[in-house]
Design a protein around this motif. Structure first.
Motif: not given
Length: 721
Positions: A672-699
């Motif tokens: 909620l506080n991140a930029s678009l680039m920061e979110i994509t970096e957190l996703w990290g092409d499916g290997v970033g930290p967001l993948t531990a809790s979220y699915k791609s559709d949710e992101i």
């Protein structure tokens, strides 16, 4: 005439030397006529004597002894004549034979009449002897005389073995006489007067009194110490015709039953009227005993029974070769007395605890009482086995009473408030329990559960050394029964509180876990169905705890049901208020559960509840299709409230990371506080930290809601795969 001479000569020889000086048949007949005349005159005098005494009731001072002597003389004379009428003489001549036979029959008829007269005279003589014995108050002689009278009048051979005083023919004729009914009436009058006289004398020597008051009764037994006079009267009174029902009823209703059933004050004295009487006074309340009324101590009951027997001991004389007075009384009272004694006194006196059992002398006291009753002839030890059987079953009675008392105590414990609690295993923290699974964790249980365990421990300490090798212990199943009773009854007794008060359900859960641990510790004590019992305890505690956890979850979900966004541009005050309300609900729950539940159970439960709340909050955020910058900032602040306050719900704040949705909530705030680039970096092409809790559709959904439709957004979405 010359032909008859040899016959008369033979007849003369045949009768030569008889006692009456008869030399021929004519002389014999003459002698018989003379005897007959004397007998007729004698019978006339006897008849007049009998009529005066039993028909006309005229004054008559003639003694029957005179008639009896004369009757005896005539009897002997007639018997001599019959003996001299030998068969040799009668066979000499047919004519002489016929005449002599007739003379013999005549003599026998005379003899039968004399027998009847003598029978009546002997009865008259016995009546006179009765009057003489009454004057001297010799009651034993009187009783014997009345018994002999009965034998003479009724031909009752059972009264006296030597009472066969007349032939059946004499008795038949005697019963046909006019005086027979009068003689019977006179006999019954004498027998009744004797009975009344004996009863009056007995009542003076054995005084039984009962005085009733509005709420109490005083019973007094006073017995003469003049043993000679007392036993003479008792021996005369307690013969077969006597019915002691009134005496036995008095003793049973006024003495024996109250002594067993009620508290009685007894006063015994041997110095009454200058020591001529012994007296026992019994005082007791007449109100029907209630369950709340104290039972008399069994030792006092036995002592009062001994005093009663001691007071009445003077009348316990022998009335026959195989019977005593107490034996006669016992036939009327012993069955009810023994039943009352066992059911109402001895069985309730059986110990209910180990301490009472070890100190009890009940068996020895009962054995002494039984011997006293046997020695007093009240009971027959071969047939009256009630007291002996009580002693034989004493161990069974003890275990049954203890079993019943234990269950009563268990039910009483079950009724107690679960909220009254106590800390157990204070040093067994979660770390120690993790290293040693046999330790019971630190927590709070109900004091009633602690008392329940103490009761079970006391049962296991019961002695079993008196049981045989093949004999099952009756107490072996009581632990299982107690615990099943607890499992069944507590949810019924405390149903409303278990449903409405969170701490009650937690305490019941802890109690069941504590019992499970106790059962496991005593696996070698022979507890029935141990494994199944442990599973049932565990399942029951968890079931009721689960109901409460689900109820708390429903409260949180009920609050979150009202979570609504006022607009797409601003959050408004409603959502923050609802989040704070959920956190407040969890804080209240912490206050009643934190110090009660074992730490591991508490942490797991709160992780579940927080996860329910957080997951719903995240779901609500993801329902937004368009999130403005202001909305994103407000949502971040809202989530921050949760992230700051939720860790304080645990003893160790770091435990909050065990909440399944905790990382997801943290990452949501970050996005909620991140930029678009920061979110994509957190996703990290499916290997970033967001993948531990979220699915791609949710992101993707969140990117579309947070950012406007631009080429940058489209490019970023293509990278979320």
């Amino acid at each position: 005439m010359e032909e008859e001479a040899p016959g008369f000569k033979v007849l003369e020889e045949a009768f030569n030397g008889n006692g009456n000086g008869c030399a021929n048949v004519e002389a014999t007949q003459s002698a018989i006529l003379k005897v007959l005349t004397r007998v007729n005159r004698f019978q006339l005098r006897v008849r007049k004597h009998i009529e005066d005494n039993y028909t006309e009731f005229m004054p008559n001072n003639t003694s029957p002894d005179i008639f009896l002597e004369e009757s005896g003389s005539l009897n002997r004379e007639i018997h001599d004549m019959l003996e001299n009428l030998g068969s040799d003489g009668l066979d000499a001549l047919d004519e002489a034979k016929v005449k002599m036979a007739g003379n013999g029959r005549q003599l026998r008829e005379i003899l039968l009449g004399l027998g009847v007269s003598e029978h009546v005279l002997r009865i008259d003589e016995l009546f006179q002897c009765v009057e003489e014995a009454k004057a001297t108050k010799d009651y034993l002689v009187l009783l014997d005389l009345v018994g002999r009278l009965r034998a003479f009048i009724y031909g009752d051979d059972s009264v006296d073995g030597d009472a066969q005083v007349a032939t059946p023919e004499v008795r038949r004729i005697f019963k046909a006489l006019e005086c027979y009914e009068t003689i019977k009436v006179k006999y019954h009058v004498q027998a009744y007067m004797l009975q009344q006289s004996l009863q009056e004398r007995f009542d003076r020597l054995v005084q039984l009194q009962s005085k009733s008051f509005p709420t109490s009764r005083c019973v007094t037994l006073q017995v003469s110490r003049d043993q000679t006079q007392l036993q003479d009267i008792v021996q005369a009174l307690f013969q077969e015709p006597y019915n002691p029902a009134r005496l036995c009823e008095f003793l049973l209703d006024n003495c024996i039953e109250p002594v067993i059933m009620r508290p009685v004050m007894a006063d015994y004295s041997e110095e009454v009227d200058g020591g001529s009487f012994v007296r026992l006074s019994l005082s007791y309340a007449t109100k029907e005993p209630s369950s709340a009324q104290l039972r008399p101590n069994y030792k006092q009951v036995l002592e009062n029974l001994r005093l009663l027997l001691q007071t009445l001991a003077g009348i316990n004389c022998s009335v026959s070769s195989d019977q005593h007075v107490f034996g006669i009384i016992g036939d009327h009272v012993k069955d009810k007395m023994l039943k009352l004694l066992v059911d109402e006194c001895l069985i309730p006196a059986v110990p209910e605890s180990t301490e009472e059992y070890q100190a009890s002398t009940l068996c020895e006291d009962v054995a002494q009482l039984e011997q006293l009753l046997v020695d007093s002839f009240i009971i027959n030890p071969e047939h009256d086995r009630a007291l002996g059987q009580f002693v034989e079953k004493y161990e069974t009675y003890y275990r049954n009473r203890m079993f019943r008392r234990v269950l009563e105590t268990a039910r009483e414990i079950i009724q107690r408030d679960l909220q009254d609690m106590v800390l157990v295993a204070p040093n067994n923290h979660s770390a120690e329990v993790a290293n040693d699974p046999f330790l019971f964790p630190r927590c709070m249980i109900s004091k009633s559960a602690q008392d329940f365990v103490k009761l079970m421990d006391r049962i296991l300490r019961q002695p079993t050394d008196k049981l045989g090798d093949q004999e099952a212990d009756p107490i072996a199943g009581v632990i299982s029964v107690m615990l099943h009773t607890y499992i069944d009854e507590v949810p019924k007794v405390h149903r409303k509180l278990l449903e409405s008060i969170p701490q009650q359900a937690v305490l019941f859960h802890n109690n069941c876990m504590f019992f499970t641990h106790w059962v496991a510790q005593h696996a070698n004590k022979g507890i029935e169905s141990l494994a199944a019992l442990a599973k049932t305890l565990q399942a029951t505690g968890q079931q009721h705890f689960r109901v409460q956890v689900d109820y708390q979850s429903s409260i949180l979900m009920g609050i979150m049901q009202e979570f609504e966004f006022e607009s797409t541009h601003t959050l408004g005050s409603g959502p923050l208020k609802l989040v704070r309300q959920c956190l407040r609900q969890l804080e209240l729950l912490k206050n009643v559960w934190a110090n009660v539940l074992p730490e591991t159970v508490y942490n797991a439960t709160f992780c579940e509840l927080i996860n329910t709340f957080v997951a719903e909050l995240i779901r609500r955020v993801f329902t937004l299709r368009d999130i403005s910058a202001q909305m994103a900032c407000e949502l971040s602040d809202l989530i921050d409230v949760v992230l700051q306050r939720a860790p304080a719900l645990f003893r160790e704040p770091n435990e909050v990371v065990q909440v399944l949705s905790w990382l997801k909530l943290q990452q949501l705030k970050a996005m909620l506080n991140a930029s678009l680039m920061e979110i994509t970096e957190l996703w990290g092409d499916g290997v970033g930290p967001l993948t531990a809790s979220y699915k791609s559709d949710e992101i993707k959904h969140l990117i579309r809601a947070l950012f406007q439709d631009t080429d940058w957004r489209a490019k970023a979405i293509t990278q979320i795969v």
